[in-house]
Design an enzyme around this catalytic site. Structure first.
Site, short mmCIF file in Angstrom:
data_model
loop_
_atom_site.label_atom_id
_atom_site.label_comp_id
_atom_site.label_asym_id
_atom_site.label_seq_id
_atom_site.Cartn_x
_atom_site.Cartn_y
_atom_site.Cartn_z
CG ASP A 41 4.57 0.11 -6.07
OD1 ASP A 41 5.52 -0.37 -6.68
OD2 ASP A 41 4.31 -0.15 -4.89
CG ASP B 93 2.71 6.37 -4.74
OD1 ASP B 93 2.65 5.49 -3.87
OD2 ASP B 93 2.42 6.17 -5.94
C1 XBP Z 1 1.05 0.33 -4.41
C2 XBP Z 1 0.42 -0.85 -3.78
C3 XBP Z 1 1.24 -2.04 -3.45
C4 XBP Z 1 1.94 -2.66 -4.65
C5 XBP Z 1 2.52 -4.01 -4.35
O1 XBP Z 1 1.55 1.16 -3.41
O2 XBP Z 1 -0.75 -0.80 -3.51
O3 XBP Z 1 0.36 -3.00 -2.89
O4 XBP Z 1 1.02 -2.85 -5.70
O5 XBP Z 1 3.34 -3.99 -3.23
P1 XBP Z 1 1.96 2.72 -3.66
P2 XBP Z 1 3.08 -4.99 -1.99
O6 XBP Z 1 1.36 3.24 -4.93
O7 XBP Z 1 1.43 3.42 -2.42
O8 XBP Z 1 3.47 2.75 -3.71
O9 XBP Z 1 2.86 -6.34 -2.57
O10 XBP Z 1 4.34 -4.89 -1.18
O11 XBP Z 1 1.88 -4.49 -1.26
MG MG Z 2 1.07 4.60 -6.49
#
Ligand code: XBP
Ligand code: MG
Length: 242
Positions: free
Chosen positions: A10, A8
């Site tokens: 973020d 993953d």
């Molecule tokens: C995290 C998310 C994303 C980010 C923002 O994704 O839910 O929406 O917060 O990015 P993960 P965007 O943990 O799966 O990496 O604004 O591009 O959606």
């Molecule tokens: Mg995440």
């Protein structure tokens, strides 16, 4: 046998939300002359909505000064999201976001052992490009064999779309890979794709429950550090148990 590690982004590769995406959303509000600001606590609640555009639409539904029509809201959300992603990439390029403890080490261990690396994220591709370029340099794509982002898998976590697509692109079965996540929704997505999943808790999900994870820890380097050997043992153990 562990053939691939699927990351993953973020919260797992880096703590991107509070000082990255959240600040960039606020820059976008300001740029569009909107009085809205997402503070640290409010953003934590909004993170239960995966996807930045979806998060904006969810928040607009609670605001009396948001556009009334669905089409206008959608247009505004797309515009804000575009500005936000540009602001996010600028912040990341300035070096404001660093990888979480143990991420660089484990990536190196996998590469040395021939364990393939992949990404399954609900974030936009531009955000992954910005973050991974800042961490691994412009040739980062040589490190990751499959990179599944929001544009590739528009049905977002907790749906397993991103993980299923990553496995498909890798040409592997779920029993040959392990997922690394930071959020309950991400864990549900990985499990629904049939993957064993380890969790490194991120700041916003420090107190969350992670039922179904093969392990839950503060970070990859928290003693005793999570090694590739342990990941291999984790997968073998989870296959035996199932
Ligand atoms: C995290 C998310 C994303 C980010 C923002 O994704 O839910 O929406 O917060 O990015 P993960 P965007 O943990 O799966 O990496 O604004 O591009 O959606
Ligand atoms: Mg995440």
């Amino acid at each position: 046998m562990l053939r691939a590690l699927i990351w993953d982004v973020d919260g797992t590769v880096a703590e991107t939300e509070r000082d990255g995406h959240r600040v960039a959303f606020n820059i976008a509000f300001e740029a569009r002359g909107l009085p809205w600001r997402w503070d640290v606590a409010h953003y934590g609640q909004l993170l239960l909505v995966t996807g930045g555009r979806e998060r904006l639409l969810h928040d607009m539904a609670t605001r009396a000064d948001a556009p009334a029509g669905a089409h206008e809201r959608e247009t505004l959300a797309r515009e804000l999201h575009r500005i936000k992603n540009v602001a996010y990439a600028e912040r990341v390029a300035q070096g404001g976001i660093t990888p979480r403890p143990g991420v660089l080490r484990l990536v190196d261990e996998c590469r040395a052992a021939g364990v393939v690396l992949a990404v399954a994220t609900t974030t936009s591709r531009s955000n992954v490009v910005a973050l991974f370029t800042s961490i691994w340099g412009p040739t980062w794509e040589e490190i990751f064999s499959a990179v599944v982002c929001a544009e590739d898998a528009p049905v977002k976590k907790p749906h397993p779309h991103a993980y299923l697509l990553a496995l498909q692109r890798l040409g592997l079965g779920a029993h040959e890979a392990l997922a690394l996540e930071d959020s309950p929704g991400g864990l549900v997505a990985a499990r629904a794709a049939g993957l064993a999943c380890g969790v490194t808790k991120s700041a916003y999900f420090a107190d969350a429950a992670f039922d179904g994870a093969v392990w839950v820890r503060d970070d990859l380097d928290a003693p005793p550090a999570m090694t590739l050997k342990q990941l291999q043992d984790t997968l073998a153990g989870s296959i035996k148990a199932s």
